[in-house]
Design a protein around this motif. Structure first.
Motif, PDB file in Angstrom:
ATOM      1  N   MET A 173      -3.727   0.394  -7.178  1.00 45.61           N
ATOM      2  CA  MET A 173      -3.005   1.535  -7.739  1.00 45.61           C
ATOM      3  C   MET A 173      -1.739   1.766  -6.926  1.00 45.61           C
ATOM      4  SD  MET A 173      -5.002   2.379 -10.179  1.00 45.61           S
ATOM      5  CE  MET A 173      -4.655   4.060 -10.696  1.00 45.61           C
ATOM      6  N   GLU A 196       0.855  -1.199   0.000  1.00 44.78           N
ATOM      7  CA  GLU A 196       0.000   0.000   0.000  1.00 44.78           C
ATOM      8  C   GLU A 196       0.882   1.238   0.000  1.00 44.78           C
ATOM      9  OE1 GLU A 196      -2.439   2.467  -0.323  1.00 44.78           O
ATOM     10  OE2 GLU A 196      -3.725   0.860   0.436  1.00 44.78           O
ATOM     11  N   ASP A 197       0.641   2.157  -0.940  1.00 47.56           N
ATOM     12  CA  ASP A 197       1.486   3.351  -1.021  1.00 47.56           C
ATOM     13  C   ASP A 197       0.970   4.511  -0.172  1.00 47.56           C
ATOM     14  OD1 ASP A 197      -0.624   3.283  -2.952  1.00 47.56           O
ATOM     15  OD2 ASP A 197       0.180   5.113  -3.813  1.00 47.56           O
ATOM     16  N   GLU A 198      -0.303   4.448   0.217  1.00 45.99           N
ATOM     17  CA  GLU A 198      -0.808   5.537   1.057  1.00 45.99           C
ATOM     18  C   GLU A 198      -0.492   5.223   2.515  1.00 45.99           C
ATOM     19  OE1 GLU A 198      -4.928   6.960  -0.061  1.00 45.99           O
ATOM     20  OE2 GLU A 198      -4.554   5.457  -1.617  1.00 45.99           O
ATOM     21  N   ASP A 246      -2.848  -3.509  -2.753  1.00 42.26           N
ATOM     22  CA  ASP A 246      -3.527  -2.354  -3.332  1.00 42.26           C
ATOM     23  C   ASP A 246      -3.376  -2.423  -4.850  1.00 42.26           C
ATOM     24  OD1 ASP A 246      -4.891   0.089  -3.405  1.00 42.26           O
ATOM     25  OD2 ASP A 246      -3.031   1.250  -3.314  1.00 42.26           O
TER      26      ASP A 246
HETATM   27 CA    CA Z   1      -2.681   3.222  -3.939  1.00 45.47          CA
END
Ligand code: CA
Length: 238
Positions: A58, A12-14, A56
């Motif tokens: 995106m 997850e990038d967030e 995730d």
């Molecule tokens: Ca994302």
């Protein structure tokens, strides 16, 4: 008995989301590691010993679909795809690439924990046991050319091995151990996936069924092994 903690990879990038998820999973008794982009996620997935991957869609560097596809080349660790919106196409594509399940953002932690638990349980074979209690389970089921070896979780057709995902196997085994009985998709979702009905659940059954048919049927559009009984459900004929 020392109950070893299940280990989950969060891709997850967030950061806000991964932190909230990580804290909640740890409170629920899981070990967690976080990857902040697709490449790192793939590397960690392939080298770490995870019980489940929360992926995730995106992501920077490599999107979730590609990560899922690469993981599936060598591993069958359960993957829950996290989609950003109610996009049915994304979900179906994720399932076709081999994801086991999905949740839609924003998801509730309660729902997420339930899905994680169900997927880990299913992967560790408990669902197969529930479907056919061990003392009653047949070791070998034979349906014409198809041989299902439930001791080694192997399926062959005319002696040729067929590679099935866990869910494809469980779905086939369940129907094969109830030859002649028709099951509605809702029932299959409960018996094979261990879920009550949920939004998109029927689609999950259909996608898995079409993947299974593509592997076992000569002509998937005119199936001979798993038959669709119009508006009733699926069955393997006697
Ligand atoms: Ca994302």
């Amino acid at each position: 008995m020392a109950d070893s903690k299940k280990k989950i990879l969060i891709v997850e990038d967030e950061r806000k989301i991964s932190q909230v998820v990580q804290v909640n999973l740890m409170m629920a008794g899981y070990d967690c590691e976080v990857a902040a982009d697709g490449e790192e996620g793939l590397r960690m997935a392939l080298t770490g010993d995870f019980d489940l991957i929360l992926l995730d869609l995106m992501l920077p560097k490599m999107d979730g679909f590609s990560v899922c596809r690469e993981i599936r080349k060598t591993m069958d660790t359960p993957i829950i795809m996290v989609t950003a919106k109610e996009d049915a196409d994304d979900k179906v594509m994720g399932l076709e690439l081999g994801a086991d399940d999905y949740v839609t953002k924003p998801f509730s932690i309660k729902v997420l924990l339930a899905r994680i638990k169900a997927n880990i349980r299913r992967f560790s074979g408990e669902v197969v046991e529930r479907v056919a209690p061990r003392e009653e389970a047949e070791d070998i089921l034979v349906i014409r050319e198809l041989v299902i070896d439930n001791k080694n979780f192997r399926v062959t057709k005319s002696g040729r091995e067929i590679e099935l995902s866990n869910k494809e196997y469980e779905l086939l085994y369940f129907l094969a151990s109830h030859v002649g009985e028709v099951f509605e998709r809702e029932e299959l979702l409960g018996k094979v996936w261990g879920y009550d009905n949920y939004y998109g659940g029927m689609r999950t059954v259909d996608v898995t069924m079409s993947r299974l048919r593509a592997k076992i049927e000569e002509k998937p559009a005119e199936p001979e092994y798993i038959i669709t009984k119009r508006s009733k459900g699926y069955y393997i004929p006697k």
